[in-house]
Design an enzyme around this catalytic site. Structure first.
Site, PDB file in Angstrom:
ATOM      1  N   ARG A   1      17.738 -17.188  -9.900  1.00  0.00           N
ATOM      2  CA  ARG A   1      18.560 -17.499  -8.718  1.00  0.00           C
ATOM      3  C   ARG A   1      19.526 -18.641  -9.006  1.00  0.00           C
ATOM      4  O   ARG A   1      20.602 -18.730  -8.430  1.00  0.00           O
ATOM      5  CB  ARG A   1      17.669 -17.924  -7.545  1.00  0.00           C
TER       6      ARG A   1
ATOM      7  N   PHE B   1      21.785  -3.733 -11.565  1.00  0.00           N
ATOM      8  CA  PHE B   1      20.957  -4.786 -10.985  1.00  0.00           C
ATOM      9  C   PHE B   1      21.450  -6.144 -11.499  1.00  0.00           C
ATOM     10  O   PHE B   1      21.512  -6.374 -12.699  1.00  0.00           O
ATOM     11  CB  PHE B   1      19.485  -4.582 -11.331  1.00  0.00           C
TER      12      PHE B   1
ATOM     13  N   ASP C   1      23.479  -3.760  -0.448  1.00  0.00           N
ATOM     14  CA  ASP C   1      23.114  -2.707  -1.397  1.00  0.00           C
ATOM     15  C   ASP C   1      23.018  -1.389  -0.619  1.00  0.00           C
ATOM     16  O   ASP C   1      24.032  -0.758  -0.336  1.00  0.00           O
ATOM     17  CB  ASP C   1      21.790  -3.139  -2.045  1.00  0.00           C
TER      18      ASP C   1
ATOM     19  N   GLU D   1      25.495 -13.405   3.383  1.00  0.00           N
ATOM     20  CA  GLU D   1      24.474 -12.716   2.590  1.00  0.00           C
ATOM     21  C   GLU D   1      24.891 -12.682   1.115  1.00  0.00           C
ATOM     22  O   GLU D   1      26.067 -12.803   0.785  1.00  0.00           O
ATOM     23  CB  GLU D   1      24.314 -11.302   3.192  1.00  0.00           C
ATOM     24  N   ASP D   2      23.914 -12.520   0.252  1.00  0.00           N
ATOM     25  CA  ASP D   2      24.224 -12.442  -1.178  1.00  0.00           C
ATOM     26  C   ASP D   2      24.792 -11.081  -1.577  1.00  0.00           C
ATOM     27  O   ASP D   2      25.773 -10.989  -2.298  1.00  0.00           O
ATOM     28  CB  ASP D   2      22.987 -12.781  -2.033  1.00  0.00           C
TER      29      ASP D   2
HETATM   30  P1  IMP Z   1      19.730  -3.564   0.991  1.00  0.00           P
HETATM   31  O1  IMP Z   1      19.346  -2.426   0.087  1.00  0.00           O
HETATM   32  O2  IMP Z   1      21.220  -3.554   1.295  1.00  0.00           O
HETATM   33  O3  IMP Z   1      18.884  -3.590   2.214  1.00  0.00           O
HETATM   34  O4  IMP Z   1      19.449  -4.893   0.186  1.00  0.00           O
HETATM   35  C1  IMP Z   1      18.171  -5.433   0.158  1.00  0.00           C
HETATM   36  C2  IMP Z   1      18.051  -6.647  -0.698  1.00  0.00           C
HETATM   37  O5  IMP Z   1      17.806  -6.206  -2.013  1.00  0.00           O
HETATM   38  C3  IMP Z   1      19.237  -7.586  -0.836  1.00  0.00           C
HETATM   39  O6  IMP Z   1      19.367  -8.495   0.229  1.00  0.00           O
HETATM   40  C4  IMP Z   1      18.853  -8.310  -2.109  1.00  0.00           C
HETATM   41  O7  IMP Z   1      17.937  -9.350  -1.832  1.00  0.00           O
HETATM   42  C5  IMP Z   1      18.162  -7.212  -2.898  1.00  0.00           C
HETATM   43  N1  IMP Z   1      19.065  -6.653  -3.912  1.00  0.00           N
HETATM   44  C6  IMP Z   1      19.821  -5.555  -3.852  1.00  0.00           C
HETATM   45  N2  IMP Z   1      20.513  -5.360  -4.990  1.00  0.00           N
HETATM   46  C7  IMP Z   1      20.162  -6.409  -5.791  1.00  0.00           C
HETATM   47  C8  IMP Z   1      20.538  -6.791  -7.132  1.00  0.00           C
HETATM   48  O8  IMP Z   1      21.356  -6.163  -7.823  1.00  0.00           O
HETATM   49  N3  IMP Z   1      19.958  -7.926  -7.597  1.00  0.00           N
HETATM   50  C9  IMP Z   1      19.073  -8.677  -6.885  1.00  0.00           C
HETATM   51  N4  IMP Z   1      18.700  -8.356  -5.652  1.00  0.00           N
HETATM   52  C10 IMP Z   1      19.240  -7.224  -5.108  1.00  0.00           C
HETATM   53 MG    MG Z   2      19.410 -10.758   0.384  1.00  0.00          MG
END
Ligand code: IMP
Ligand code: MG
Length: 175
Positions: free
Chosen positions: A163, A150, A101, A97-98
């Site tokens: 990206r 962010f 969050d 995963e990237d």
């Molecule tokens: P989660 O909040 O861990 O469920 O993350 C949800 C998704 O939000 C991640 O998979 C990313 O695609 C996106 N995301 C969260 N933080 C960032 C950021 O700093 N930049 C870009 N995308 C983000």
């Molecule tokens: Mg993601």
């Protein structure tokens, strides 16, 4: 309103770290094959670079989940947009995963994959924002822990842009 991108992690630093993680993963799965589950779209850049560093047999599949939110906040409601092409039962699955969050997306995804009975299930993320965690997720490999900002690049987007940046940058909005 326009935005500026400030470099947080350089291309060189990312490549060096991916080499280190690649060695660690290859050592851990030594003698076995690993099945990478890359999370679209953000995880793709990291998956490709990581896969090239692995010295064990590798197969790759892709999954896309959407987390019903706007561009900077996720809501916690997750939907599978594209499922895997192949079954994972009996395989050593490593989710790539990237970013983790809030942890909502990964927590849902890992539960979903676990129910398909893989031989093992681990998680590798390029970035982790530990301060933002709402749901606890076990991360086995982390590229970099970053502050609550962010970020874009290396697969991560801001409204589908950036990206393709070869580094991780912080988005600074100015009007
Ligand atoms: P989660 O909040 O861990 O469920 O993350 C949800 C998704 O939000 C991640 O998979 C990313 O695609 C996106 N995301 C969260 N933080 C960032 C950021 O700093 N930049 C870009 N995308 C983000
Ligand atoms: Mg993601």
């Amino acid at each position: 309103m326009s935005e500026k991108i400030r470099v947080l992690i350089s291309e060189e630093e990312i490549e060096k770290r991916i080499c280190e993680i690649g060695r660690e993963i290859s050592e851990y799965y030594k003698g076995e094959a690993v099945h990478l589950v890359s999370v679209l779209k953000g995880g793709v850049f990291f998956t490709c670079e990581l896969a090239k560093r692995l010295t064990i047999p590798v197969s790759i599949d892709f999954m896309s989940v959407s987390s019903y939110g706007n561009h900077t906040k996720s809501t916690g409601v997750v939907k599978v947009v594209k499922d895997l092409d192949e079954a994972i039962e009996g395989k050593h699955v490593l989710v790539v995963e990237d970013i983790v969050d809030s942890g909502r997306t990964l927590s849902y995804l890992l539960e979903n994959l676990k129910s398909r009975k893989p031989k093992s299930l681990r998680l590798c993320t390029l970035l982790d924002k530990p301060d933002r965690r709402v749901i606890d997720v076990q991360v086995d490999y982390t590229g970099f822990a970053i502050p609550d900002k962010f970020v874009v690049g290396y697969g991560l987007d801001y409204m589908q842009k950036y990206r393709n940046l070869p580094y991780i940058g912080i988005v600074e909005l100015d009007d």
